[in-house]
Design an enzyme around this catalytic site. Structure first.
Site, PDB file in Angstrom:
ATOM      1  N   ASP A  27      31.254  25.892  16.447  1.00  0.00           N
ATOM      2  CA  ASP A  27      32.362  26.768  15.956  1.00  0.00           C
ATOM      3  C   ASP A  27      31.824  27.560  14.781  1.00  0.00           C
ATOM      4  O   ASP A  27      31.991  28.854  14.731  1.00  0.00           O
ATOM      5  CB  ASP A  27      33.439  25.513  15.547  1.00  0.00           C
TER       6      ASP A  27
ATOM      7  N   ASP B 145      38.636  17.340  28.250  1.00  0.00           N
ATOM      8  CA  ASP B 145      37.064  17.132  28.566  1.00  0.00           C
ATOM      9  C   ASP B 145      36.940  15.998  29.401  1.00  0.00           C
ATOM     10  O   ASP B 145      35.795  15.682  29.896  1.00  0.00           O
ATOM     11  CB  ASP B 145      36.087  17.055  27.161  1.00  0.00           C
TER      12      ASP B 145
END
Ligand code: NAG
Ligand code: NAG
Length: 762
Positions: free
Chosen positions: A422, A140
């Protein structure tokens, strides 16, 4: 004796015992709670005699009762799973499916590349056909340093993988292996062992020195075209999409030094490897068990029950925990009780790491009985495209506008834009009809690093609790989103973490108001000799003892449980409070509070204190002021309250105040390490004097309000194929980032105002 059908099964599900004891306990506690609430509702004092404080107690207890009911949903009939890898090998060895492994990292300084590549190497070395493994590193931060680390790892893998296979070593993370196997390397010749160890250590030194200097040597940059992607204008928040295949498992060159080909990072992998099974794991969680893929496949490939299982979750276990778990981050009870309970009512939660998914469910597939998974997918040749064409195609899938154009990340598949995406992803999968399985093998599958200072712990729980509460208050609340799609118990199970943050205010109330009432002479509990004291005592004792029993059974030590109780209080009045306030502010469209982030890399002294289980404070932050204020306030109240009782200041029998004195006394005992950190310790990890002074100020202020009854204005604050290895970084552009910052003392001011109001009324 196994019956014929059991012999065929690839996994077994067993009920956890002790349910009769549990159910009797739960029924009596429920009755006790009802009596407590009845007492609260029927004995409200007149205005001016502590009515507001009493109603506050009633509200807090009502909340605790509701939360207790929610936590029972997962305790009713938990199950455990066991797998039979030998049967899997007998039936499917020749036809095992491909597995794509995603490792995610964000920042080369917080997550050093040498740590990341140990994880990468451990998953490349799974006891599984290499040509069927593809490893993707998603970076990232888009850092050339991480890319460099990965390039070094791709070279080292050629030696490491054959070494792992030849001697069947465990664990397969070189960092963990060489730190554990000192001295007992009798499997291979000492010469070979030293050779590999030296290669590994030289590589680590090269990577670490590149990270230190922030530069990659020019001669290395010439060795792979991937380094050309970086130029001087690039930053971690502004860069083009990057996809680089370091090892192409489908080409003939990807052969390790024994002559084998190396194992090949959802969208990108679909054009590169497209395996039907996906494992995702955090970059600091190495594989401690080279058989984990096989364990997970026992669920997916089971002929009878496998068809319904969408994902298989392993627990997140930490390897640098002290014996008594000073920061309470073992999650033993969550994994031994709660996840097993969820597993029995439709599936455990997806916790974002250590999880095997079917690719199809991440692409939004709805469960249907007639669906047949194509386990051979991705194994066939990829056609005539060369690696450059594939990289270009993959790049177009990691641009930041890609997701805006498609529904891909939105209604289906992975859910973006939430701090705990998630959990939503898992919920959405359950709501599409899939079940999940939780497996907690004796030898941990993945081992990660636990936060080793108080500040890191508080911050992590703030993020989690905030994310989970945001979900609870959104359209993804399990009661709304899951209504009619998943069982009620599973809907409740999702709320256990969803409502962590909401525990903050009742807990804060309970550790402050009764103690202040002790000094002020406001009784808030029945006297100890009254029959009404019985349900209070019963609920408190039985609930605590049952919690202790669960903790011990899950592997905590007695002291570890005690530390866990302290951490629950500390987290409730800091992380959860901040998480709660921030979520509410966000809902009201106000900006977020800033939260102090302290350095993640710990110093030598800090590490030593961690080993000795001494709480680490060190910096002055508002969260510590809250912790110190609550601790100090209770101490002063206990002393003040007891002396007033003994002097007979109030015209009331002394035992009216006994329950409050006991409660206050317990809060003082649990806070012992906090007083030590404030007044006795001399090391750098003690509570800074500024924090101690501020907390003394706040305690004095509380007493001024209490005594005057007037409000003050709030103050401020071998021949084998090698696995393929791919590097990818999503495109980042500054306009896609929003930074919110504002004062952090707000939380303190908020709750001080709240309390002064309650006290004035009381
Ligand atoms: C994990 O624990 C070890 C000692 O047990 C310590 O040296 C290391 O710094 C810890 N890791 C982190 C990230 O704190
Ligand atoms: C990790 O694996 C090793 C064997 O390599 C084992 O001895 C150890 O107990 C495992 N760790 C955990 C926490 O299960």
């Amino acid at each position: 004796m196994e019956t014929t059908t059991e012999r065929r099964r690839l996994f077994a599900t067993e009920k956890v015992g002790g349910r009769a004891v549990y159910r009797v306990q739960a029924a009596t506690v429920a009755a006790g709670i009802l009596l407590v609430l009845y007492y609260r509702a029927t004995r409200v004092p007149a205005a001016g005699e502590g009515r507001a404080a009493w109603l506050g107690m009633a509200a807090a207890e009502l909340w605790f009762a509701a939360y207790w009911v929610i936590t029972q949903s997962v305790r009713w009939c938990p199950v455990r799973r066991r797998t039979f890898k030998n049967r899997l090998a007998e039936r499917y060895e020749e036809n095992l499916p491909g597995v794509d492994i995603y490792v995610c990292t964000a920042d080369p300084y917080a997550e050093p590349p040498s740590l990341v590549i140990s994880t990468i190497l451990s998953v490349m070395a799974y006891n599984y056909p290499s040509e069927k493994i593809s490893v993707y590193l998603s970076d990232d931060g888009g850092s050339i340093l991480t890319f460099y680390g990965l390039w070094e790892a791709s070279m080292f893998a050629k030696k490491w993988l054959p070494f792992c296979r030849r001697y069947n070593i465990e664990p397969r993370s070189p960092a963990a292996y060489f730190s554990e196997s000192e001295g007992h390397h009798n499997l291979c010749s000492p010469k070979e062992w030293s050779l590999i160890k030296n290669l590994y250590e030289e590589m680590r030194e090269r990577i670490d020195s590149a990270v230190m200097s922030g530069k990659i040597p020019e001669e290395i940059k010439l060795k792979h075209k991937g380094f050309e992607e970086w130029n001087s204008e690039m930053t971690s928040k502004n860069h083009q999409p990057i996809v680089q295949v370091l090892i192409d498992g489908k080409s003939q060159n990807a052969v390790d030094d024994d002559g084998n080909v190396l194992p090949t990072l959802i969208r990108v992998s679909s054009v590169i490897s497209d395996s039907p099974v996906i494992l995702n794991v955090d970059c600091d969680m190495y594989s401690n068990n080279s058989d984990s893929i096989r364990d997970a496949l026992c669920f997916f490939l089971d002929e009878e029950m496998g068809q319904k299982i969408g994902f298989v979750q392993y627990p997140q276990i930490f390897n640098n925990m002290t014996q008594n778990d000073i920061y309470g981050n073992s999650f033993n009870v969550s994994y031994h009780v709660e996840m097993c309970g969820l597993d029995s009512v439709g599936g455990c939660l997806y916790i974002g790491t250590g999880c095997f998914h079917r690719r199809e469910i991440l692409c939004g597939r709805i469960f249907s009985k007639d669906y047949k998974e194509n386990w051979n997918r991705g194994i066939k040749e990829r056609g005539k495209q060369n690696i450059n064409e594939i990289e270009e195609k993959a790049k177009s899938l990691v641009t930041c506008t890609y997701e805006h154009r498609t529904q891909w990340g939105n209604d289906i598949g992975v859910k973006y834009g939430f701090p705990a995406e998630d959990i939503i992803t898992g919920l959405a999968i359950h709501c599409r009809g899939w079940e999940s399985a939780f497996i907690n093998p004796k030898r941990a599958a993945f081992l990660g690093l636990a936060p080793s200072t108080l500040a890191q712990n508080i911050l992590q729980h703030k993020r989690w609790s905030e994310g989970n509460l945001t979900i609870f208050l959104s359209k993804y609340c399990s009661f709304l989103f899951g209504h009619g799609k998943i069982k009620l118990q599973l809907q409740m199970g999702y709320c256990i973490c969803g409502l962590w943050a909401a525990n903050s205010l009742p807990t804060l109330y309970y550790v402050v108001i009764p103690s202040l009432g002790l000094v002020k002479g406001t009784p808030l509990f029945p006297q100890i000799t009254s029959p009404w004291a019985t349900p209070f005592i019963y609920v408190f004792c039985v609930k605590t003892l049952y919690g202790l029993y669960e903790a011990l059974l899950s592997g905590d030590t007695l002291k570890g449980w005690w530390n866990g109780q302290r951490m629950w209080m500390v987290k409730s009045i800091t992380s959860y409070l901040y998480g709660f306030i921030d979520t509410i502010r966000k809902c009201l469209g106000m900006s977020k509070m800033s939260f102090e982030v302290t350095a993640k890399v710990s110093s030598h002294d800090e590490a030593k204190r961690y080993e000795q289980e001494i709480l680490e404070f060190g910096s002055s932050s508002p969260e510590y002021v809250i912790i110190a204020t609550v601790a100090l306030l209770n101490f002063v109240c206990l002393v003040g309250g007891l002396s007033q009782i003994m002097a007979g200041v109030w015209n009331m029998p002394w035992n009216v105040f006994l329950p409050q004195a006991i409660l206050c006394g317990m809060i003082v005992i649990i806070n012992m390490p906090i007083y030590e950190a404030m007044f006795l310790r001399k090391d750098n990890g003690r509570i800074p004097t500024a924090v101690t002074l501020a907390s003394i100020g706040f305690v004095m202020l509380a007493f001024l309000i209490l005594i005057d009854g007037k409000s003050q204005n709030a103050v401020d604050d071998d021949g084998n194929v090698l696995p393929s290895l791919v590097y990818m970084a999503r495109e980042k552009r500054p306009q896609y980032h929003h930074n919110f910052k504002s004062g952090a003392m707000n939380a303190l001011v908020c709750f001080l105002t709240l309390f002064s109001f309650t006290l004035k009324q009381g």
